[in-house]
Scaffold this motif. Structure first.
Motif, PDB file in Angstrom:
ATOM      1  N   THR A  47       0.811  -0.987  -0.128  1.00  0.00           N
ATOM      2  CA  THR A  47       0.108   0.001  -0.102  1.00  0.00           C
ATOM      3  C   THR A  47       0.840   1.285  -0.098  1.00  0.00           C
ATOM      4  O   THR A  47       1.891   1.341   0.763  1.00  0.00           O
ATOM      5  N   GLY A  48       0.502   2.201  -0.804  1.00  0.00           N
ATOM      6  CA  GLY A  48       1.382   3.357  -0.874  1.00  0.00           C
ATOM      7  C   GLY A  48       2.748   3.343  -1.817  1.00  0.00           C
ATOM      8  O   GLY A  48       3.325   4.124  -1.625  1.00  0.00           O
ATOM      9  N   MET A  49       2.798   2.071  -2.357  1.00  0.00           N
ATOM     10  CA  MET A  49       4.019   2.060  -3.068  1.00  0.00           C
ATOM     11  C   MET A  49       3.918   2.215  -4.825  1.00  0.00           C
ATOM     12  O   MET A  49       4.675   1.973  -5.391  1.00  0.00           O
ATOM     13  N   GLY A  50       2.578   2.506  -5.248  1.00  0.00           N
ATOM     14  CA  GLY A  50       2.420   2.748  -6.631  1.00  0.00           C
ATOM     15  C   GLY A  50       2.688   4.188  -7.065  1.00  0.00           C
ATOM     16  O   GLY A  50       3.493   4.776  -6.526  1.00  0.00           O
ATOM     17  N   LEU A  51       2.311   4.323  -8.165  1.00  0.00           N
ATOM     18  CA  LEU A  51       2.336   5.607  -8.773  1.00  0.00           C
ATOM     19  C   LEU A  51       2.078   6.945  -7.892  1.00  0.00           C
ATOM     20  O   LEU A  51       2.733   7.898  -7.829  1.00  0.00           O
ATOM     21  N   CYS A  52       1.046   6.654  -7.198  1.00  0.00           N
ATOM     22  CA  CYS A  52       0.651   8.216  -6.423  1.00  0.00           C
ATOM     23  C   CYS A  52       1.550   8.297  -4.912  1.00  0.00           C
ATOM     24  O   CYS A  52       1.412   9.171  -4.397  1.00  0.00           O
ATOM     25  N   GLN A  53       2.327   7.042  -4.689  1.00  0.00           N
ATOM     26  CA  GLN A  53       3.088   7.147  -3.691  1.00  0.00           C
ATOM     27  C   GLN A  53       2.303   7.365  -2.396  1.00  0.00           C
ATOM     28  O   GLN A  53       2.890   7.786  -1.397  1.00  0.00           O
ATOM     29  N   GLY A  54       1.231   6.649  -2.271  1.00  0.00           N
ATOM     30  CA  GLY A  54       0.335   6.931  -0.934  1.00  0.00           C
ATOM     31  C   GLY A  54      -0.324   8.316  -0.754  1.00  0.00           C
ATOM     32  O   GLY A  54      -1.155   8.421   0.070  1.00  0.00           O
ATOM     33  N   ARG A  55      -0.477   9.128  -1.790  1.00  0.00           N
ATOM     34  CA  ARG A  55      -1.051  10.446  -1.710  1.00  0.00           C
ATOM     35  C   ARG A  55      -2.731  10.189  -1.532  1.00  0.00           C
ATOM     36  O   ARG A  55      -3.287  11.017  -1.028  1.00  0.00           O
ATOM     37  N   THR A  56      -3.150   9.147  -2.282  1.00  0.00           N
ATOM     38  CA  THR A  56      -4.556   9.017  -2.357  1.00  0.00           C
ATOM     39  C   THR A  56      -5.315   8.018  -1.191  1.00  0.00           C
ATOM     40  O   THR A  56      -6.245   8.162  -1.158  1.00  0.00           O
ATOM     41  N   CYS A  57      -4.187   6.943  -0.707  1.00  0.00           N
ATOM     42  CA  CYS A  57      -4.790   6.225  -0.092  1.00  0.00           C
ATOM     43  C   CYS A  57      -4.246   6.243   1.654  1.00  0.00           C
ATOM     44  O   CYS A  57      -5.173   5.635   2.270  1.00  0.00           O
ATOM     45  N   THR A  58      -3.362   6.859   1.926  1.00  0.00           N
ATOM     46  CA  THR A  58      -2.869   7.151   3.487  1.00  0.00           C
ATOM     47  C   THR A  58      -3.970   7.508   4.095  1.00  0.00           C
ATOM     48  O   THR A  58      -4.092   6.882   5.156  1.00  0.00           O
ATOM     49  N   LYS A  59      -4.705   8.491   3.995  1.00  0.00           N
ATOM     50  CA  LYS A  59      -5.637   9.030   4.776  1.00  0.00           C
ATOM     51  C   LYS A  59      -6.735   7.937   5.048  1.00  0.00           C
ATOM     52  O   LYS A  59      -7.279   7.535   6.363  1.00  0.00           O
ATOM     53  N   LEU A  60      -7.035   7.049   4.091  1.00  0.00           N
ATOM     54  CA  LEU A  60      -8.032   5.939   4.232  1.00  0.00           C
ATOM     55  C   LEU A  60      -7.426   4.804   5.078  1.00  0.00           C
ATOM     56  O   LEU A  60      -8.136   4.197   6.015  1.00  0.00           O
ATOM     57  N   ILE A  61      -6.352   4.510   4.688  1.00  0.00           N
ATOM     58  CA  ILE A  61      -5.627   3.526   5.582  1.00  0.00           C
ATOM     59  C   ILE A  61      -5.277   3.819   6.912  1.00  0.00           C
ATOM     60  O   ILE A  61      -5.836   3.057   7.768  1.00  0.00           O
ATOM     61  N   LYS A  62      -5.023   4.999   7.156  1.00  0.00           N
ATOM     62  CA  LYS A  62      -4.958   5.376   8.732  1.00  0.00           C
ATOM     63  C   LYS A  62      -6.629   5.256   9.226  1.00  0.00           C
ATOM     64  O   LYS A  62      -6.497   4.836  10.479  1.00  0.00           O
TER      65      LYS A  62
ATOM     66  N   THR B  10       6.335   6.227   5.169  1.00  0.00           N
ATOM     67  CA  THR B  10       7.789   6.686   4.764  1.00  0.00           C
ATOM     68  C   THR B  10       7.615   7.095   2.956  1.00  0.00           C
ATOM     69  O   THR B  10       7.430   5.967   2.515  1.00  0.00           O
ATOM     70  N   ALA B  11       8.048   8.214   2.710  1.00  0.00           N
ATOM     71  CA  ALA B  11       8.099   8.541   1.206  1.00  0.00           C
ATOM     72  C   ALA B  11       9.382   8.281   0.547  1.00  0.00           C
ATOM     73  O   ALA B  11      10.619   8.076   1.277  1.00  0.00           O
ATOM     74  N   ARG B  12       9.185   7.485  -0.468  1.00  0.00           N
ATOM     75  CA  ARG B  12      10.539   7.297  -1.353  1.00  0.00           C
ATOM     76  C   ARG B  12      10.100   7.767  -2.795  1.00  0.00           C
ATOM     77  O   ARG B  12       9.106   7.914  -3.110  1.00  0.00           O
ATOM     78  N   ALA B  13      11.453   7.965  -3.295  1.00  0.00           N
ATOM     79  CA  ALA B  13      11.491   8.568  -4.651  1.00  0.00           C
ATOM     80  C   ALA B  13      10.849   7.338  -5.562  1.00  0.00           C
ATOM     81  O   ALA B  13      11.442   6.375  -5.513  1.00  0.00           O
ATOM     82  N   PRO B  14      10.007   7.811  -6.587  1.00  0.00           N
ATOM     83  CA  PRO B  14       9.851   6.531  -7.449  1.00  0.00           C
ATOM     84  C   PRO B  14      10.844   6.331  -8.321  1.00  0.00           C
ATOM     85  O   PRO B  14      11.462   7.557  -8.972  1.00  0.00           O
ATOM     86  N   LEU B  15      11.548   5.067  -8.508  1.00  0.00           N
ATOM     87  CA  LEU B  15      12.479   5.025  -9.229  1.00  0.00           C
ATOM     88  C   LEU B  15      12.107   4.111 -10.540  1.00  0.00           C
ATOM     89  O   LEU B  15      11.288   3.558 -10.529  1.00  0.00           O
ATOM     90  N   ARG B  16      13.073   4.495 -11.709  1.00  0.00           N
ATOM     91  CA  ARG B  16      12.551   3.625 -12.751  1.00  0.00           C
ATOM     92  C   ARG B  16      14.015   2.901 -13.105  1.00  0.00           C
ATOM     93  O   ARG B  16      14.973   3.631 -13.213  1.00  0.00           O
TER      94      ARG B  16
END
Length: 110
Positions: A55-70, A88-94
């Motif tokens: 959870t929170g590791m996709g493209l949005c980096q948890g911006r849409t789901c963090t509040k719901l998960i909390k 914990t935020a991580r930069a998306p890497l390619r």
């Protein structure tokens, strides 16, 4: 979350609810039921859920789901939602092709 809250949580049997099929993390397609079940299995912190379910590791980096998960965690653990830290935020890497490194001109490194 305060360590006292974690230690005081009594694991109860997981009981399914009607809304468990609701998608909470759209990027990783994680449902409310999967999150609730993980909590009952012992994932009591946001980062534990992140490592366990992604959870929170996709493209949005948890911006849409963090509040719901909390909110789900707070409801299951019977604590206030603000007791939980953010993911914990991580930069998306390619991935980078090796030929990019091979073509790098080391003489122009400044």
């Amino acid at each position: 979350m305060d360590k006292r809250l974690v230690r005081s949580f009594k694991k109860e049997a997981f009981i399914k609810k009607d809304d468990d099929q609701m998608i909470i993390c759209r990027c990783e397609e994680i449902t409310k039921g999967e999150i609730r079940k993980a909590i009952h299995q012992g994932m009591l912190k946001i980062d534990e859920l992140k490592k366990y379910l992604r959870t929170g590791m996709g493209l949005c980096q948890g911006r849409t789901c963090t509040k719901l998960i909390k909110r789900i965690m707070a409801e299951e653990l019977k604590v206030a939602a603000d007791e939980f830290k953010d993911i914990t935020a991580r930069a998306p890497l390619r991935p980078i092709k090796m030929e990019v490194y091979a073509n790098d001109d080391l003489n122009n490194c400044g």
